[in-house]
Design a protein around this motif. Structure first.
Motif, PDB file in Angstrom:
ATOM      1  N   SER A  16     -17.383  13.400  -3.361  1.00  0.00           N
ATOM      2  CA  SER A  16     -16.918  14.787  -3.435  1.00  0.00           C
ATOM      3  C   SER A  16     -15.410  14.938  -3.285  1.00  0.00           C
ATOM      4  CB  SER A  16     -17.620  15.642  -2.377  1.00  0.00           C
ATOM      5  OG  SER A  16     -17.253  15.227  -1.080  1.00  0.00           O
ATOM      6  N   VAL A  17     -14.721  13.879  -2.867  1.00  0.00           N
ATOM      7  CA  VAL A  17     -13.280  13.948  -2.632  1.00  0.00           C
ATOM      8  C   VAL A  17     -12.616  12.749  -3.303  1.00  0.00           C
ATOM      9  CG1 VAL A  17     -11.488  13.918  -0.864  1.00  0.00           C
ATOM     10  CG2 VAL A  17     -13.597  15.152  -0.439  1.00  0.00           C
ATOM     11  N   VAL A  18     -11.449  12.994  -3.901  1.00  0.00           N
ATOM     12  CA  VAL A  18     -10.686  11.922  -4.533  1.00  0.00           C
ATOM     13  C   VAL A  18      -9.208  12.156  -4.235  1.00  0.00           C
ATOM     14  CG1 VAL A  18     -10.515  13.113  -6.744  1.00  0.00           C
ATOM     15  CG2 VAL A  18     -10.347  10.654  -6.688  1.00  0.00           C
ATOM     16  N   VAL A  19      -8.435  11.076  -4.125  1.00  0.00           N
ATOM     17  CA  VAL A  19      -6.985  11.176  -3.918  1.00  0.00           C
ATOM     18  C   VAL A  19      -6.319  10.943  -5.270  1.00  0.00           C
ATOM     19  CG1 VAL A  19      -4.962  10.212  -2.769  1.00  0.00           C
ATOM     20  CG2 VAL A  19      -7.125  10.434  -1.521  1.00  0.00           C
ATOM     21  N   VAL A  20      -5.413  11.852  -5.634  1.00  0.00           N
ATOM     22  CA  VAL A  20      -4.729  11.800  -6.920  1.00  0.00           C
ATOM     23  C   VAL A  20      -3.231  11.738  -6.675  1.00  0.00           C
ATOM     24  CG1 VAL A  20      -4.269  13.143  -9.013  1.00  0.00           C
ATOM     25  CG2 VAL A  20      -6.566  13.126  -8.040  1.00  0.00           C
ATOM     26  N   SER A  21      -2.541  10.912  -7.444  1.00  0.00           N
ATOM     27  CA  SER A  21      -1.079  10.847  -7.386  1.00  0.00           C
ATOM     28  C   SER A  21      -0.499  11.791  -8.425  1.00  0.00           C
ATOM     29  CB  SER A  21      -0.584   9.430  -7.666  1.00  0.00           C
ATOM     30  OG  SER A  21      -0.976   8.571  -6.632  1.00  0.00           O
ATOM     31  N   VAL A  39      -8.251  15.941  -3.574  1.00  0.00           N
ATOM     32  CA  VAL A  39      -8.904  16.860  -4.505  1.00  0.00           C
ATOM     33  C   VAL A  39     -10.396  16.893  -4.196  1.00  0.00           C
ATOM     34  CG1 VAL A  39      -9.411  17.316  -6.943  1.00  0.00           C
ATOM     35  CG2 VAL A  39      -7.196  16.353  -6.275  1.00  0.00           C
ATOM     36  N   ARG A  40     -10.928  18.092  -3.992  1.00  0.00           N
ATOM     37  CA  ARG A  40     -12.371  18.258  -3.779  1.00  0.00           C
ATOM     38  C   ARG A  40     -12.994  18.587  -5.128  1.00  0.00           C
ATOM     39  NH1 ARG A  40     -13.245  21.997   0.567  1.00  0.00           N
ATOM     40  NH2 ARG A  40     -13.333  20.154   1.865  1.00  0.00           N
ATOM     41  N   ARG A  41     -13.952  17.784  -5.540  1.00  0.00           N
ATOM     42  CA  ARG A  41     -14.645  18.048  -6.805  1.00  0.00           C
ATOM     43  C   ARG A  41     -15.346  19.398  -6.703  1.00  0.00           C
ATOM     44  NH1 ARG A  41     -15.043  13.184  -9.869  1.00  0.00           N
ATOM     45  NH2 ARG A  41     -14.466  11.389  -8.595  1.00  0.00           N
ATOM     46  N   ARG A  42     -15.124  20.244  -7.704  1.00  0.00           N
ATOM     47  CA  ARG A  42     -15.692  21.592  -7.707  1.00  0.00           C
ATOM     48  C   ARG A  42     -16.058  21.981  -9.125  1.00  0.00           C
ATOM     49  NH1 ARG A  42     -13.616  25.197  -3.133  1.00  0.00           N
ATOM     50  NH2 ARG A  42     -14.423  23.870  -1.507  1.00  0.00           N
ATOM     51  N   GLY A 129     -13.252  20.047 -18.332  1.00  0.00           N
ATOM     52  CA  GLY A 129     -12.320  18.995 -17.967  1.00  0.00           C
ATOM     53  C   GLY A 129     -11.828  19.099 -16.536  1.00  0.00           C
ATOM     54  N   LEU A 130     -12.418  19.995 -15.749  1.00  0.00           N
ATOM     55  CA  LEU A 130     -11.992  20.221 -14.365  1.00  0.00           C
ATOM     56  C   LEU A 130     -12.474  19.097 -13.456  1.00  0.00           C
ATOM     57  CD1 LEU A 130     -10.794  22.280 -12.258  1.00  0.00           C
ATOM     58  CD2 LEU A 130     -13.121  23.142 -12.047  1.00  0.00           C
ATOM     59  N   LEU A 131     -11.536  18.463 -12.733  1.00  0.00           N
ATOM     60  CA  LEU A 131     -11.900  17.473 -11.717  1.00  0.00           C
ATOM     61  C   LEU A 131     -12.201  18.185 -10.405  1.00  0.00           C
ATOM     62  CD1 LEU A 131     -12.188  14.522 -10.775  1.00  0.00           C
ATOM     63  CD2 LEU A 131      -9.751  14.563 -10.237  1.00  0.00           C
ATOM     64  N   GLY A 132     -11.328  19.101  -9.993  1.00  0.00           N
ATOM     65  CA  GLY A 132     -11.550  19.820  -8.744  1.00  0.00           C
ATOM     66  C   GLY A 132     -10.300  20.530  -8.280  1.00  0.00           C
ATOM     67  N   THR A 133     -10.352  21.017  -7.035  1.00  0.00           N
ATOM     68  CA  THR A 133      -9.244  21.773  -6.458  1.00  0.00           C
ATOM     69  C   THR A 133      -8.509  20.929  -5.412  1.00  0.00           C
ATOM     70  OG1 THR A 133     -10.704  22.738  -4.782  1.00  0.00           O
ATOM     71  CG2 THR A 133     -10.367  24.008  -6.792  1.00  0.00           C
ATOM     72  N   VAL A 134      -7.198  21.106  -5.370  1.00  0.00           N
ATOM     73  CA  VAL A 134      -6.386  20.403  -4.384  1.00  0.00           C
ATOM     74  C   VAL A 134      -6.609  21.080  -3.035  1.00  0.00           C
ATOM     75  CG1 VAL A 134      -4.016  19.860  -3.670  1.00  0.00           C
ATOM     76  CG2 VAL A 134      -4.672  19.690  -6.089  1.00  0.00           C
ATOM     77  N   VAL A 135      -6.949  20.281  -2.029  1.00  0.00           N
ATOM     78  CA  VAL A 135      -7.189  20.837  -0.695  1.00  0.00           C
ATOM     79  C   VAL A 135      -6.116  20.449   0.308  1.00  0.00           C
ATOM     80  CG1 VAL A 135      -9.666  21.109  -0.968  1.00  0.00           C
ATOM     81  CG2 VAL A 135      -8.789  18.962  -0.079  1.00  0.00           C
ATOM     82  N   ARG A 136      -5.348  19.395  -0.026  1.00  0.00           N
ATOM     83  CA  ARG A 136      -4.323  18.969   0.917  1.00  0.00           C
ATOM     84  C   ARG A 136      -3.322  18.054   0.237  1.00  0.00           C
ATOM     85  NH1 ARG A 136      -4.158  17.314   6.866  1.00  0.00           N
ATOM     86  NH2 ARG A 136      -2.443  15.873   6.818  1.00  0.00           N
TER      87      ARG A 136
END
Length: 146
Positions: A16-21, A39-42, A129-136
């Protein structure tokens, strides 16, 4: 039993969570080139106006697939959501006329940097094409001392 619960929790977090550069300055000053974000997948239905999202852009050439990914796999964008399905299309959005609404399954996004390539140039982005929302924001990776 505790070990099984911990293993399930780890699997849930990893799916459910991924780190993106971040690459580029389209979201400057909020995010800069080299920053890392969680990024939280949403699904599109859980995205709100003002959220910063990671998504694929619409295609701009025959070299790109349906989500704007070129043959080298590049193409993820980090942008701020300005309109959701059913909202009026904001002025300045490419390909949109007066009074149009954002179609189902799409969204309008803009970079915080006025020079960003976003919906002003590409029109509505596909929600598929949405991966998710940035949470932090984690910041840039540390470079070793020399």
């Amino acid at each position: 039993m505790l070990a099984v619960g911990a293993a399930i929790a780890v699997v849930r977090v990893r799916t459910s969570v991924v780190v993106v550069s971040v690459r580029g300055d389209s979201m400057a000053p909020a995010l800069r080139d080299g920053d890392r974000v969680v990024v939280r997948r949403r699904p599109l239905a859980r995205v709100r106006r003002g959220d910063v999202v990671v998504l694929k852009p619409p295609p701009t050439s025959e070299r790109e697939d349906a989500y704007g990914t070129d043959r080298h796999g590049a193409g993820w964008n980090v942008k701020r959501v300005t309109a959701l399905p059913g909202d009026p299309v904001p002025e300045g959005t490419a390909g949109a006329g007066p009074g149009e609404r954002v179609p189902a399954g799409a969204l309008v996004v803009r970079g915080d940097n006025p020079d960003s390539i976003d919906s002003r140039h590409r029109g509505c982005y596909p929600g598929g094409g949405l991966l998710g929302t940035v949470v932090r924001r984690l910041g840039a990776p540390r470079t070793p001392a020399v």
